[in-house]
Design an enzyme around this catalytic site. Structure first.
Site: not given
Length: 285
Positions: A147-149, A250
């Site tokens: 998962l992205d930060k 996104r």
């Protein structure tokens, strides 16, 4: 390739097959172990690596054409130093003998990588929670997906080598079902929509992606969106990615004219709704 397993206090031996060319030993070792090059360099500088029964030098180059070679690596108890077990609060959603599902907080990186070698990643916290298992040969504390930060939500960690290998196969074939909650900056003109636009690298922004005209310039991607609630200039939506391209949800949302609130990379007016980070949460796995 099966995920390498490092048991502190043990020695591993690898055969370097004969092939053309030369390569910096640290770079070769990093690729062989599946780690970042600074970690491999730490092992060499610490005197823990032998090449053909001789202690390797930090700047040594391996002549692949003159192989096969024997590479001997000793894993000390304090290596890698950026994987140190670090005590931190963990939000456990599900815990079984062989795997764990956590709720990752926003602002935390999943595992150590370049720029995130401060021992404050989710991987470090998991190694502390299961530190009593790390000496067992069958143990592997690791997550196959990311998962992205600044994305929060459900992420699964394997606790054994067998389960990790199986999860690699499952995620590679797209078998797991993942669902996210997202807040659109804007109100879409659809109730549900399946975005199938290919995604490729953005040539003007390193590390970021963009929708491209065809798969020849990128990779196929599919995200299904379903609007759950509409507000004044915003909407709450469920997003189901069927492929796993970096930043896929996104990028697709932005391409539809409704970038995510708080998304500094793909929303020019990221702070309009007051979100301090991208409004994206992995709600189901």
């Amino acid at each position: 390739m099966t995920r390498p397993h490092f048991i502190p206090g043990t020695t591993a031996r690898y055969t370097v097959k004969n092939r053309s060319g030369k390569k910096k030993l640290a770079a070769y070792l990093a690729s062989r172990l599946g780690v970042v090059e600074p970690w491999a360099d730490d092992l060499i500088r610490g005197g823990h690596v032998k090449l053909d029964d001789l202690h390797a030098n930090p700047d040594e180059t391996i002549n692949l054409s003159a192989g096969p070679h024997l590479l001997e690596v000793y894993f000390p108890h304090d290596w890698p130093k950026h994987m140190a077990a670090t005590e931190m609060p963990l939000d456990i959603l599900y815990e079984a003998e062989h795997l764990v599902v956590l709720n990752k907080p926003a602002g935390m990186v999943v595992h150590p990588a370049r720029g995130h070698l401060d021992n404050q990643t989710l991987q470090n916290g998991m190694r502390h929670r299961y530190r009593h298992l790390l000496q067992m040969p069958e143990t592997t504390v690791g997550s196959q997906h990311r998962l992205d930060k600044d994305t929060s939500g459900a992420i699964v960690f394997a606790l054994t080598r067998v389960v990790y290998t199986d999860l690699v196969k499952q995620f590679t074939t797209g078998r797991p079902h993942k669902e996210y909650l997202a807040v659109f900056d804007g109100t879409p003109d659809f109730t549900s929509f399946s975005c199938r636009s290919p995604i490729g690298p953005d040539p003007g922004r390193k590390g970021l992606g963009m929708v491209v005209a065809d798969e020849g310039a990128g990779k196929s991607a599919r995200t299904d969106f379903r609007v759950l609630h509409r507000g004044d200039g915003w909407a709450l939506a469920a997003a189901v990615p069927h492929t796993g391209r970096p930043h896929q949800i996104r990028i697709h949302a932005a391409s539809l004219g409704v970038p995510l609130a708080g998304d500094r990379d793909y929303n020019h007016h990221w702070d309009r709704l007051g979100f301090p980070r991208q409004a994206l949460h992995a709600s189901a796995l």
